[in-house]
Design a protein around this motif. Sequence first.
Motif, PDB file in Angstrom:
ATOM      1  N   GLU A 210       0.826  26.303  -3.237  1.00 63.46           N
ATOM      2  CA  GLU A 210       1.339  27.543  -3.819  1.00 63.46           C
ATOM      3  C   GLU A 210       2.858  27.629  -3.707  1.00 63.46           C
ATOM      4  OE1 GLU A 210      -0.718  30.682  -1.884  1.00 63.46           O
ATOM      5  OE2 GLU A 210      -2.679  30.181  -2.773  1.00 63.46           O
ATOM      6  N   THR A 211       3.420  26.975  -2.681  1.00 64.97           N
ATOM      7  CA  THR A 211       4.875  27.033  -2.494  1.00 64.97           C
ATOM      8  C   THR A 211       5.568  25.755  -2.971  1.00 64.97           C
ATOM      9  OG1 THR A 211       4.693  26.185  -0.225  1.00 64.97           O
ATOM     10  CG2 THR A 211       4.601  28.577  -0.522  1.00 64.97           C
TER      11      THR A 211
ATOM     12  N   VAL B  77      13.537  16.518  -5.824  1.00 68.38           N
ATOM     13  CA  VAL B  77      12.431  16.496  -6.784  1.00 68.38           C
ATOM     14  C   VAL B  77      11.573  17.753  -6.703  1.00 68.38           C
ATOM     15  CG1 VAL B  77      10.293  15.284  -7.421  1.00 68.38           C
ATOM     16  CG2 VAL B  77      12.360  13.982  -6.883  1.00 68.38           C
ATOM     17  N   ALA B  78      11.367  18.273  -5.486  1.00 74.16           N
ATOM     18  CA  ALA B  78      10.520  19.456  -5.336  1.00 74.16           C
ATOM     19  C   ALA B  78      10.871  20.196  -4.057  1.00 74.16           C
ATOM     20  CB  ALA B  78       9.042  19.068  -5.335  1.00 74.16           C
ATOM     21  N   ARG B  79      10.690  21.531  -4.086  1.00 72.18           N
ATOM     22  CA  ARG B  79      10.880  22.372  -2.917  1.00 72.18           C
ATOM     23  C   ARG B  79       9.525  22.833  -2.400  1.00 72.18           C
ATOM     24  NH1 ARG B  79      15.006  27.227  -3.938  1.00 72.18           N
ATOM     25  NH2 ARG B  79      14.201  27.671  -1.857  1.00 72.18           N
ATOM     26  N   GLN B  80       9.467  23.017  -1.081  1.00 68.49           N
ATOM     27  CA  GLN B  80       8.287  23.624  -0.476  1.00 68.49           C
ATOM     28  C   GLN B  80       8.751  24.440   0.723  1.00 68.49           C
ATOM     29  OE1 GLN B  80       5.264  20.967   0.926  1.00 68.49           O
ATOM     30  NE2 GLN B  80       3.906  22.629   1.542  1.00 68.49           N
ATOM     31  N   ASP B  81       8.635  25.754   0.609  1.00 69.67           N
ATOM     32  CA  ASP B  81       9.173  26.666   1.621  1.00 69.67           C
ATOM     33  C   ASP B  81      10.671  26.390   1.801  1.00 69.67           C
ATOM     34  OD1 ASP B  81       6.708  27.930   2.011  1.00 69.67           O
ATOM     35  OD2 ASP B  81       6.068  26.397   3.429  1.00 69.67           O
ATOM     36  N   SER B  82      11.085  26.041   3.008  1.00 73.78           N
ATOM     37  CA  SER B  82      12.511  25.807   3.276  1.00 73.78           C
ATOM     38  C   SER B  82      12.871  24.330   3.280  1.00 73.78           C
ATOM     39  CB  SER B  82      12.890  26.425   4.626  1.00 73.78           C
ATOM     40  OG  SER B  82      12.127  25.838   5.670  1.00 73.78           O
ATOM     41  N   TRP B  83      12.001  23.492   2.702  1.00 78.44           N
ATOM     42  CA  TRP B  83      12.233  22.048   2.680  1.00 78.44           C
ATOM     43  C   TRP B  83      12.366  21.547   1.248  1.00 78.44           C
ATOM     44  CZ3 TRP B  83      12.638  18.673   6.879  1.00 78.44           C
ATOM     45  CH2 TRP B  83      12.445  19.265   8.139  1.00 78.44           C
TER      46      TRP B  83
ATOM     47  N   PRO C 294       0.848  -1.201   0.000  1.00 78.48           N
ATOM     48  CA  PRO C 294       0.000   0.000   0.000  1.00 78.48           C
ATOM     49  C   PRO C 294       0.876   1.241   0.000  1.00 78.48           C
ATOM     50  CG  PRO C 294      -0.006  -1.031   2.164  1.00 78.48           C
ATOM     51  CD  PRO C 294       0.712  -1.972   1.254  1.00 78.48           C
ATOM     52  N   ILE C 295       0.501   2.224  -0.794  1.00 77.53           N
ATOM     53  CA  ILE C 295       1.315   3.443  -0.889  1.00 77.53           C
ATOM     54  C   ILE C 295       0.454   4.661  -0.565  1.00 77.53           C
ATOM     55  CG2 ILE C 295       2.807   2.365  -2.611  1.00 77.53           C
ATOM     56  CD1 ILE C 295       0.865   5.218  -3.901  1.00 77.53           C
ATOM     57  N   ALA C 296       1.127   5.765  -0.307  1.00 82.45           N
ATOM     58  CA  ALA C 296       0.433   7.020  -0.013  1.00 82.45           C
ATOM     59  C   ALA C 296       1.196   8.162  -0.664  1.00 82.45           C
ATOM     60  CB  ALA C 296       0.322   7.237   1.490  1.00 82.45           C
ATOM     61  N   TYR C 297       0.445   9.203  -1.030  1.00 76.66           N
ATOM     62  CA  TYR C 297       1.039  10.420  -1.575  1.00 76.66           C
ATOM     63  C   TYR C 297       0.974  11.521  -0.518  1.00 76.66           C
ATOM     64  CZ  TYR C 297       0.562   8.285  -6.217  1.00 76.66           C
ATOM     65  OH  TYR C 297       0.642   7.447  -7.301  1.00 76.66           O
ATOM     66  N   HIS C 298       1.888  12.462  -0.621  1.00 72.63           N
ATOM     67  CA  HIS C 298       1.835  13.635   0.248  1.00 72.63           C
ATOM     68  C   HIS C 298       0.983  14.681  -0.457  1.00 72.63           C
ATOM     69  CE1 HIS C 298       2.767  16.584   3.206  1.00 72.63           C
ATOM     70  NE2 HIS C 298       3.479  17.343   2.378  1.00 72.63           N
ATOM     71  N   ASN C 299      -0.347  14.555  -0.287  1.00 74.42           N
ATOM     72  CA  ASN C 299      -1.252  15.485  -0.945  1.00 74.42           C
ATOM     73  C   ASN C 299      -1.303  16.803  -0.163  1.00 74.42           C
ATOM     74  OD1 ASN C 299      -2.121  13.853  -3.124  1.00 74.42           O
ATOM     75  ND2 ASN C 299      -3.343  12.646  -1.699  1.00 74.42           N
ATOM     76  N   LEU C 300      -1.058  17.885  -0.849  1.00 76.23           N
ATOM     77  CA  LEU C 300      -0.941  19.190  -0.226  1.00 76.23           C
ATOM     78  C   LEU C 300      -2.276  19.915  -0.173  1.00 76.23           C
ATOM     79  CD1 LEU C 300       2.274  20.333  -2.118  1.00 76.23           C
ATOM     80  CD2 LEU C 300       2.158  19.313   0.167  1.00 76.23           C
TER      81      LEU C 300
END
Length: 661
Positions: free
Chosen positions: A510-511, A615-621, A498-504
């Motif tokens: 926006e970030t 793969v992707a940035r979000q704010d400072s992460w 089973p897998i999961a996504y980090h749905n925002l």
Amino acid sequence: MPLTRSLRQPHRRSTTQIRRKPCQICHNLNPRGHPSSVYSVESEEAALASLSLVLDSSSLAKTKDTQEGGCRFCAVLCQALDAFSQGWRDTLQRVNVDLKEKGTIKVGLDANRWKGERIEIYAGSASRAPWPTLGTTRHIPVNSGSDDTFNFARRCIQDCMTNSKHVACKLPSRSSAAAPKRLLDVGRVTAPIRLIDTQGKHFEYAALSHCWGAGPALTVTKLNWKKLASSIPFESLPPLFQDAVVIVRQLGLRYIWIDALCIIQDSVRDWETESAKMGGIYENSHVTISATSSGDGTSRCLLDRRKAVKLNYQNTTGKEAAVRARKIEDHHPNLAEAEPAKPLGRLATRAWALQEHVLSTRVLHYTGTELLFECKTSYRCECTPGRKTYPTTPALIPRAIAKSSKTHQAIWNAWHQIVEQYSKRDLTVPTDKLPAISGIASRIGMATGSSYIAGVWENNLASDLLWSTSLTTLPDAHYFALEKYRAPSFSWASLNAPIAYHNLEEHERETFTPTISLISSSTTATGLNPLGAVSCSRITLRGPVVHAMLSSMKREGMWEYTLAIKRTSGIIISHDSLLVEDYIPASDIPRKTVRRAQCGDKPSDFKTSVLCLGVARQDSWISGLVLGLSQRGRESYERLGTFSAGMEAFENAYERELEIM
């Protein structure tokens, strides 16, 4: 002269006053007057109250019999649990009791053994309730093949067909490409059942969604095709198929599509051709008959349901009152979470069935307790027969498409939701992982115009790559890589887990900024379905990378993997499976790497160099993939898991093109 305090007669409460004190365990099954009671309006006197109690099963089981002065309301709960949840007294579980004034009482246990099952306690007579707050409920026929149940099914379908608000339920423009090649002509009772070739013509038909189990007793093959095209005796059909024929005739239809009888099972070409258009077959059917509770072709869907039981209850005057209990399933939609109905049964665990459910225009779910109806607009069931515009599974993709005016974000969210559910389901044939969801992929592709890469989408690549396994139990078979290739490592389809996504959330998205770009991709399909099984797939990405040391450690029986990157503390990764150290053959010195463990590998401590791709940035992460060298191609990489870290971890990152297989 007043009496002194010591000579006064002690004040004694009457027995009536004593009895009025609510039971400390069940609160007399009264939703009013409890600290946790909730009232629908500000005035408690005029409001309808509701209350949720969590009881300890051992305390409830030890309550005295009413004849010994025990609580008669606790006795009602115990009787209901004894009738429908045998063995509950021997388990240490929480008993969840939901009370609603003038409504029924819902009782459930936390144990997996009774997951999704609930007991409903209600007044047997609407005119004489056993106590003021208990209400009655709607009658459900004791047989799923009763006239009342068939009338309910016909009303649901007819209303969907004629209601002007059901715009989404209008069948799509039919094309010969989506038409089933064969149908079962069930005719009338006096006419023979036979298999027909549609020759590209369009027919109004039903489709059966069912569990194969060990396999139907009757299937169509190259040898018996002509015989079945002449006549099929009703008695020779498996019991479930017999019921499907009865349902089709009761609905006033003549044709039905059953995969076992409409696809030549020993013809690879016929199976690939027909399975590739299976999504269209279900979408274009008049109605899908879902044998939700049937485990295989020998299990009927038209059968007797568990009858309600009478509970012994006496009021304060000693007079018996009509209290009933019945088994129900927690299938209703969750409006607060916008979750659709959850039909429970064996079919809900099968991978192929999810696609059939999602793509159907109208569905009749034959569950163990009642009949449920869903279409692309509304939901109804026998216990709640009124038309409701609740969220439904068949409406998932149409609603997502309707919301996607400028961007396709709602469609990508729907895809993630579907894949998360799909990854939890079982497949009899492991290689069907991609074919069994290809019909849904086809609809997503048509709506977005995006290219499909073995389970991920080019136009949503960054979000699609950041899936993670959601296993929480001790290591088992799901924690190992597959022995035979099924999908590239960057695809969720490469694992049985089973897998999961980090749905925002909307404000978080926006970030969210992808840091990768797709240079190229290639996929080789193994059959006629371009969205089905693959023999090879790879992508070449350009993005920021850093080198890191990946180390393993066993903690409390679970293996944990930690990244060491300069200027950062240890970063625990979300690993795809158990990992092991390995060597890549080379002309001079073999190169060390890390790969997914296969069944038979012995996990051990290691500390090995790996590559981290942002793969992707979000704010400072920044979030990305942990990669190890692949043995499938020179200077190619395979995915090991995902990571998330502060941007300081990528201060010394450099841009690079790399191939992931």
